[in-house]
Design an enzyme around this catalytic site. Structure first.
Site, PDB file in Angstrom:
ATOM      1  N   GLU A 142     -17.643   6.861  -2.156  1.00 47.69           N
ATOM      2  CA  GLU A 142     -17.261   5.460  -1.931  1.00 47.69           C
ATOM      3  C   GLU A 142     -16.213   5.381  -0.819  1.00 47.69           C
ATOM      4  O   GLU A 142     -15.312   6.225  -0.746  1.00 47.69           O
ATOM      5  CB  GLU A 142     -16.686   4.861  -3.221  1.00 47.69           C
ATOM      6  CG  GLU A 142     -16.603   3.361  -3.188  1.00 47.69           C
ATOM      7  CD  GLU A 142     -16.209   2.735  -4.530  1.00 47.69           C
ATOM      8  OE1 GLU A 142     -16.364   1.531  -4.665  1.00 47.69           O
ATOM      9  OE2 GLU A 142     -15.746   3.468  -5.426  1.00 47.69           O
ATOM     10  N   GLU A 162       0.825  -1.216   0.000  1.00 44.10           N
ATOM     11  CA  GLU A 162       0.000   0.000   0.000  1.00 44.10           C
ATOM     12  C   GLU A 162       0.856   1.261   0.000  1.00 44.10           C
ATOM     13  O   GLU A 162       0.324   2.345   0.231  1.00 44.10           O
ATOM     14  CB  GLU A 162      -0.883   0.015   1.266  1.00 44.10           C
ATOM     15  CG  GLU A 162      -1.812  -1.157   1.366  1.00 44.10           C
ATOM     16  CD  GLU A 162      -2.820  -1.005   2.495  1.00 44.10           C
ATOM     17  OE1 GLU A 162      -2.670  -0.085   3.307  1.00 44.10           O
ATOM     18  OE2 GLU A 162      -3.763  -1.809   2.534  1.00 44.10           O
ATOM     19  N   HIS A 215      -4.319   0.853  -6.013  1.00 39.26           N
ATOM     20  CA  HIS A 215      -3.073   1.272  -5.362  1.00 39.26           C
ATOM     21  C   HIS A 215      -2.375   2.424  -6.093  1.00 39.26           C
ATOM     22  O   HIS A 215      -2.935   3.008  -7.008  1.00 39.26           O
ATOM     23  CB  HIS A 215      -2.161   0.056  -5.185  1.00 39.26           C
ATOM     24  CG  HIS A 215      -2.724  -0.949  -4.210  1.00 39.26           C
ATOM     25  ND1 HIS A 215      -2.346  -2.257  -4.162  1.00 39.26           N
ATOM     26  CD2 HIS A 215      -3.672  -0.807  -3.251  1.00 39.26           C
ATOM     27  CE1 HIS A 215      -3.024  -2.893  -3.211  1.00 39.26           C
ATOM     28  NE2 HIS A 215      -3.833  -2.026  -2.649  1.00 39.26           N
ATOM     29  N   ASN A 254       3.689 -21.287  -9.537  1.00 37.09           N
ATOM     30  CA  ASN A 254       3.776 -20.476 -10.745  1.00 37.09           C
ATOM     31  C   ASN A 254       3.040 -19.179 -10.469  1.00 37.09           C
ATOM     32  O   ASN A 254       1.813 -19.139 -10.505  1.00 37.09           O
ATOM     33  CB  ASN A 254       3.188 -21.189 -11.960  1.00 37.09           C
ATOM     34  CG  ASN A 254       3.272 -20.275 -13.182  1.00 37.09           C
ATOM     35  OD1 ASN A 254       3.872 -19.196 -13.118  1.00 37.09           O
ATOM     36  ND2 ASN A 254       2.670 -20.689 -14.277  1.00 37.09           N
TER      37      ASN A 254
HETATM   38  C1  LIG Z   1      -1.146  -4.486   2.964  1.00 37.47           C
HETATM   39  C2  LIG Z   1      -1.476  -5.378   1.803  1.00 37.47           C
HETATM   40  N1  LIG Z   1      -0.708  -6.461   1.566  1.00 37.47           N
HETATM   41  C3  LIG Z   1      -0.958  -7.286   0.543  1.00 37.47           C
HETATM   42  C4  LIG Z   1      -1.983  -7.055  -0.336  1.00 37.47           C
HETATM   43  C5  LIG Z   1      -2.221  -7.996  -1.463  1.00 37.47           C
HETATM   44  O1  LIG Z   1      -1.995  -7.407  -2.725  1.00 37.47           O
HETATM   45  P1  LIG Z   1      -2.702  -8.008  -4.017  1.00 37.47           P
HETATM   46  O2  LIG Z   1      -4.106  -7.511  -4.018  1.00 37.47           O
HETATM   47  O3  LIG Z   1      -1.897  -7.452  -5.163  1.00 37.47           O
HETATM   48  O4  LIG Z   1      -2.620  -9.481  -3.931  1.00 37.47           O
HETATM   49  C6  LIG Z   1      -2.833  -5.970  -0.124  1.00 37.47           C
HETATM   50  C7  LIG Z   1      -3.978  -5.780  -1.019  1.00 37.47           C
HETATM   51  O5  LIG Z   1      -4.594  -4.853  -1.250  1.00 37.47           O
HETATM   52  C8  LIG Z   1      -2.574  -5.103   0.978  1.00 37.47           C
HETATM   53  O6  LIG Z   1      -3.362  -4.054   1.234  1.00 37.47           O
END
Ligand SMILES: Cc1ncc(COP(=O)(O)O)c(C=O)c1O
Length: 395
Positions: A333, A165, A191, A249
């Site tokens: 939102e 984040e 993000h 993978n």
């Molecule tokens: C703090 C944090 N770690 C990991 C993730 C996982 O990322 P992803 O959605 O790309 O799998 C998120 C997802 O939003 C997150 O907020």
């Protein structure tokens, strides 16, 4: 048309991002290839990490980091039951890779004013069994990394930075994701930048990098530094198909890499526009009658934040459920701050992971916190005024 006049994120993709993806499609080379390598190299240079590998999500990046720490090819590795400290304000896949790797999470409370791990609580939770810390840099903010590194060194702990984040945030002029042995990034659509789905796993040591490469792609020897040596040691095998390690993978496609790279090139521009938008919104909120009823999360000392939202805590007098219902109905939102106190989730109960200490601040953030989005395009004063009016009407 979105039902929100103030959505979490407007369409994050520009025409030029999509054109890059179309070029990849037209090349008929769409699996992980040259675009992925270009993105990794550009990322590595800008963020100043030693090694970067693109994967299909931030979750996969976390999984590979933890799996690397227990891998038999690592000279020093963690063993079943070793403890990893983790803030209770975390994402699902910050936590689960710890358990999936046979390690034991120990939960730490967070700070109300920064949303990040509480270093005093962290210190009190360290025991002989503690071998690592997985910190989550929440919504663009960070803890005091100098202090954290002192603790890490004093107790000889591994550090994994979940930076999913907080791409682009700096602490003392150094990007987050450069402090730990491992760091993960996510390019999910809401993000700082997006590649549709996608992520990056970064690491400091060459030993870990070689393990991560194999873990990312089936445990294959392909592309490893000692690929030639491995094939010589395994003459009885087809040298193109040697499985040297365990694996998954979790590769990304070049389609995702091309979009991610195109967005990454404009990361500074996004940060700048978002900061301008943020200031304008906060100025208006501070002039309004909600001023005393909300607290807006500010950058921690030493942090130059890369925001993608505005995290807000309501005062205790306000019923969050009702407030959120009203502002969503009126077109704003919202999202919870990560998933709130993760210890409240049903999966915690199912896996018997409860903590025997209270998470007072994570609970407060859970019960009174939320965030709204922050667009990468300039926002009009008309929209800002409308947003503030909706807030005023709903408190
Ligand atoms: C703090 C944090 N770690 C990991 C993730 C996982 O990322 P992803 O959605 O790309 O799998 C998120 C997802 O939003 C997150 O907020």
């Amino acid at each position: 048309m979105s039902k929100f006049f103030y959505p979490l994120i407007d369409n994050p993709y520009r025409k030029k991002d999509i054109n890059e993806a179309v070029k990849v499609l037209k090349s008929f080379k769409i699996t992980s290839g040259i675009k992925t390598i270009n993105f990794q190299n550009t990322f590595k240079k800008k963020i100043k990490v030693n090694n970067a590998l693109m994967v299909n999500s931030g979750s996969s990046a976390n999984l590979l980091a933890l799996q690397c720490l227990i891998n038999p090819y690592r000279k020093k590795r963690l063993k079943r039951g070793d403890e990893i400290l983790i803030p209770s304000l975390c994402w699902s896949t910050s936590l689960w890779p710890i358990i999936q790797s046979g390690l034991k999470p120990k939960f730490v409370d967070v700070e109300k004013n920064t949303l990040n791990i509480d270093l005093n609580d962290l210190k009190s939770k360290i025991s002989k069994k503690t071998k690592g810390i997985l910190i989550v840099h929440v919504l663009g903010n960070s803890t005091n990394m100098n202090e954290l590194i002192k603790i890490k060194k004093r107790h000889n702990l591994y550090l994994i930075e979940d930076t999913c984040e907080s791409l682009g945030t700096k602490f003392n002029n150094k990007y987050l994701g450069t402090y730990g042995e491992f760091s993960s990034f996510s390019f999910y659509s809401s993000h700082q930048i997006s590649s549709g789905e996608g992520g990056m796993i970064c690491c400091k040591s060459q030993e870990d990098f070689e393990i991560l490469k194999a873990l990312r792609a089936h445990g294959w020897s392909r592309g490893l530094k000692n690929e030639h040596k491995i094939s010589k040691q395994n003459k009885h095998l087809d040298k193109r198909f040697i499985f040297y390690n365990s694996g998954f993978n979790v590769r990304a496609t070049d389609i995702a890499a091309s979009i991610g790279l195109s967005q990454f090139r404009d990361l500074n521009k996004f940060i700048k526009t978002r900061n301008i938008n943020r200031k304008k919104i906060i100025n208006e909120l501070n002039k309004s009658k909600v001023r005393d009823k909300i607290a807006i999360i500010e950058e921690n000392k030493g942090v130059k934040a890369s925001w993608f939202g505005i995290p807000i805590l309501l005062s205790k007098k306000i019923n969050k459920k009702l407030f959120i219902k009203k502002i969503e109905k009126d077109g704003v939102e919202t999202r919870p701050i990560i998933s709130g106190n993760f210890l409240n989730q049903p999966s915690i109960k199912k896996y018997n992971l409860r903590s025997n200490t209270k998470m007072k601040n994570a609970d407060y953030i859970n019960n009174y916190g939320f965030f709204i989005g922050l667009p990468t395009k300039p926002i009009s004063s008309l929209i800002i005024k409308k947003l503030v009016k909706v807030f005023e009407k709903s408190v």
